[in-house]
Structure formats: C-alpha cells, structure tokens
Write an enzyme that holds these catalytic residues in place. Structure first.
Site: not given
Length: 544
Positions: A317, A200
């Site tokens: 994810e 991220e």
C-alpha cells in the site's frame, strides 16, 4: 480550511504552472551498466488497491471516497472494466484499515450481512464492524475473473484478540471465520493469488498493534490453514504479512520467526506527510526529499538479507500522502513524479510488487472516484507495466540532480527501457547514453562503453553493399501536463490528450519514433519513457 489557507492553496497552484518559453538547454548523460542486473521484480510489478472505506470516510472536511468501496463500487462500469483489462493482468490488493473490522458471511451466518460500515467516532478506526456477504464476494470474483486481475485479499487479523486501552492487541488470532471464507472461495473455484494477514498492526501500529512474536504465531496459523484448505491445489496462494510500516527491530524478529511460513513481507509507504499538508508539491519536486524514501527500501532489503527468511518484499500500500491524499496533487500530473520515482527506487532494492493506494477511491486513485476516468498516474502505471521489464539495471545520470533516471531490460524485446524525469521548471535536457557490455550479434563480448549512436558494423556494411543506409530508431513516450499545469488531471502523451472514448475504451499509447543517433530531449516538468529495442545487453540476454 480558513480563507487564508484557501488563498495560499490557490497561490501554490499558480506558481507551479509553467510554459516552455525561454527555457534553457543543457546536455546530460545517462550511464548504464549492462553487464549484470542489480535486482529483479515480478512480471506483474504494478499493483493497485481496492479499499473498504464507505462514503462517510472524510478527512479535513472533505469526503472523497463516494461509492468506491469493495462493498459498493459499480462493477459493471465499462471504463472500470477496460482500465483493468488494459494491463492483462493487473495485480489488485483488497484491503485497508477497515479489513480488521470485517466479518465474512458464511452459510451458518444468520445475521443480516448487507450493512455498510457505520460511522462511530468512539469505535476503533472510527467505524463499527462491517460484513462481506457471500453474494458480494461472488460478484467481486466474477468481476476479477472477467478482467483477468490477480487478487490478494487482506484478512481480519484482530478477530479473537482484545484491544487494550494502550492499543495493544493481545491474544491469538481466531481463524474460524477466515477459514470459512477460504473454503467457500476454493469450493467456488475462485483464484486468490495471496492471503495477507492484517493491516498496519506491526510495530506501534495505527490504532492497534500486535507484538512480532504473536504476529508470527498468527501467520503460522494462516500458513497451516492455507496448506490444509488448498491441499490438492497448486500453486498455493502466497502467505503475505504484515502490511504495516517498516521498523528494523520489529521486522527482524518477525522475519526470523516466520522463516518457514512467510512468502511475502509487505509494508506501506506514505512518505510525503498528511493529505492536508500545503508542502506536498514542493516535496514531490525536491530530489533530496525523494532520495530519503530510498532509506526504507534499503533497510528492508538489508534486514531481509541478514534474516533467516526467504520471503520477498512487497509494498502492499502506497498513497504518498496519508488520510486520502490531496485533491489536485495526488490525483494530478505532478504526482507521477513521486509515483514513478517510487517504482524506480523500490525496484533497485529488489521490491517485487508495488501496490498503489488506490485503484479507485480517495484523492489518490488511479481512476477518478465518480467518473472512473483515468487520472494521470494510471497512464504512468500502464506505460511502466508495458515497457519496463523485470531486470533492473544500474543507472546513473551525469548532470543536474533535477533529472531522475532509471533503466530496466525491456519488457518484450532484447533491448532496454529508460525512464527520465525532469523536475526543473525551465531547463530542457538533451540526454545521451553510455552503456557498457552491449551484446551484438556476430560480435564477441565487449566491456567498453558505447555511445547511444553506436551502430552494428556488420549490419552497417551489409546495408551499404545493398545500396541503402539503415537507420535505427527508438520509441519515445513524452508525458506532460495539459496546458503546462502540474495540477491538471489530464495527461498528455506526445502532445495529445489521453481520454477514454464514448465506448469507455482506454486510449492506445502510441510512441514517437526517433532516430537513435539523436539525444533524448526531456523538457521541463516532463517524463520520458525511451524504449531502445536494438540495445541488447548481457544483463538482458535471457529476459525474452
């Protein structure tokens, strides 16, 4: 949480309980184009994550991680072992926010490496640096070998970088520590399916961000390192990145600059909002809200197709609701509507692998964080894995928007498997099928639509001559919540509770056998997998 919110929370749980009493019935039809597939997944499409969060990871006053971290989860637990073995194999992605604060012990690393992450609100991501010891890496790899898991590992992408006050991470990636871990892994003959760089950090990032041009340079460094360390080994591990949230501009630049190095472009999905949001259940049951998630998959597919990259797309994810999910929602029966819809929708847009956050940990685990008992979504994942093959079929439901329908070529037959989900609280649907381009033995190709009750005329006549009538059946798996409570953590399969036994063994998933001439009945707030082995489509002809 205030007493008022607690009262409202209880009220929400009550209004989504239901029974089948006085349910209405409607007819519906599923149209399937069997001439050609529209997309293709990996054989091991189902994937789950294991994270780094320590017990001190708390969200909204709730600490839901306990001992589920890569550093402290009980690898000897029988249920845990059996839950992974049931997939044979299960893809497992090792990573998460704190992977970019992990250093790896090496034979030259003399500092103590048995310390967990220490909470520090002023530090990046809220915790001090952690360390993965070689002894724990050995334990994890022995565990994955025993359970036959396919493992990808998320590397720390921030080593060597400086994180500025605005969150920008500048400087080149220092690959020294990662290379030491990689060389140790090869020396010990541990198999890693893929190495993923960073978590991220793309686009605006979460806590820190890296420019697409610099990220591409770092991925090139990783690729060169993998090819050097694994020079005598084939196949080599996949190069995976960036494991962040999709944005067209950033991903376009990144893909075009990694066209010769990147195997998998990975992204994350948290489409429902925060784990404390009181509207999660309503969103899960809203077809228009579910449809919105398709925009991300569609845009990424388009971005890939117009780029110079040959990389495939993974969701590395997806927990639905960020900050650990929500108890009695993301670990309960109702979440299977969102989860299975995501699997179906992402498949349509050529996603190859979908990693659920988490296998264990937080309030969105496939397994209970403390008991390891499977939550409802575990069984949804296992049925998908066993029944839904690689080839994705164009599927449309004619009728209510409350029915979600997906179809794939079957995993282990020439037939098809259909997934039907009923989001309606009181209406039962009797669903018939219309399929074109059925390939039948001893018959020429036909482009006409056929009803589900179609019979093979040659087989039919042969059986009549022999004095007996042939009845074809399909296999049905009806999933419902215990006691009709959408927020139950107990899954019912064909009206039987699914629970591990005293030996920690995963229950067998036995189907109902139904006459194929009858429609598929989908009750309110229920999920049905229907495997039809005798539907041999041209699209599926080579899938076995």
């Amino acid at each position: 949480m205030s007493s008022l919110l607690m009262q409202k929370g209880v009220w929400l749980l009550v209004i989504f309980s239901f029974s089948f009493v006085d349910s209405r019935r409607q007819n519906g039809r599923v149209l399937i184009d069997g001439k050609s597939m529209i997309a293709e997944t990996d054989d091991e499409f189902i994937c789950a994550t294991m994270d780094w969060w320590p017990p001190q990871k708390c969200d909204y006053g709730t600490c839901s991680w306990d001992h589920s971290s890569l550093l402290n989860v009980d690898l000897k637990n029988k249920v845990f072992n059996n839950a992974i073995k049931a997939f044979s194999p299960l893809k497992i992605r090792l990573g998460g926010t704190l992977q970019d604060k992990v250093i790896y012990q090496t034979k030259h690393h003399h500092k103590p490496c048995n310390n967990p992450f220490i909470k520090n609100t002023s530090a990046l991501f809220g915790f001090n640096q952690g360390c993965l010891s070689l002894s724990r890496w050995d334990e994890l790899n022995r565990f994955f070998q025993e359970t036959k898991a396919m493992v990808t590992f998320g590397l720390n992408a921030l080593i060597g970088k400086t994180v500025l006050a605005n969150g920008s991470a500048v400087g080149a990636w220092d690959s020294t520590n990662a290379e030491a871990l990689m060389r140790y892994t090869v020396k010990k003959n541990y198999t890693i399916y893929g190495w993923e760089l960073g978590n991220e950090l793309s686009g605006n990032g979460i806590g820190a961000s890296i420019l697409a041009s610099q990220y591409a340079h770092d991925v090139t460094t990783l690729s060169e390192m993998v090819h050097h360390v694994y020079k005598a080994i084939e196949p080599k591990p996949l190069i995976i990145a960036p494991g962040g949230f999709f944005g067209p501009k950033w991903f376009t630049e990144f893909l075009n600059k990694t066209s010769k190095t990147l195997n998998v472009v990975s992204h994350h999905i948290y489409s429902l909002g925060s784990g404390v949001d009181r509207n999660l259940t309503a969103r899960i049951l809203d077809p228009s809200y579910l449809d919105k998630a398709g925009d991300t998959f569609k845009q990424l597919e388009s971005t890939l197709n117009t780029s110079s990259s040959s990389a495939s797309a993974w969701v590395s994810e997806a927990g639905g609701a960020y900050n650990s999910g929500q108890n009695l929602v993301t670990n309960a029966f109702v979440f299977s509507f969102w989860y299975l819809d995501q699997l179906g929708m992402s498949s349509i847009y050529d996603t190859k692998t979908y990693c659920r956050q988490t296998l264990i940990g937080g309030n969105y685990g496939l397994l209970n964080t403390t008991t390891f008992e499977p939550n409802p979504d575990y069984y949804s994942a296992l049925l998908w894995h066993r029944l839904m093959g690689r080839k994705v079929l164009s599927t449309r439901f004619m009728g209510s928007k409350k029915i979600r329908a997906y179809a794939h070529c079957a995993k282990e037959s020439k037939g098809i498997t259909i997934l039907l989900m009923n989001l309606h609280n009181s209406t039962t649907f009797d669903v018939n099928l219309s399929v074109n381009s059925i390939w039948r033995l001893h018959k020429h190709r036909s482009h006409t639509h056929h009803q589900h009750k179609i019979k093979n005329s040659h087989s039919e006549s042969r059986h009549k001559k022999m004095g007996r009538k042939r009845t074809r059946t399909r296999e049905e798996y009806h999933l419902t919540a215990k006691d009709g409570n959408l927020h139950s953590k107990v899954m019912m399969l064909n009206k039987k509770e699914l629970r591990v036994n005293s030996y920690g063994e995963i229950p067998s998933l036995e189907p109902l056998y139904v006459n194929s001439s009858k429609p598929i009945t989908v009750h309110p707030y229920s999920i049905v997998f229907a495997h039809i082995p005798h539907f041999a489509l041209y699209a599926c002809k080579r899938s076995v």
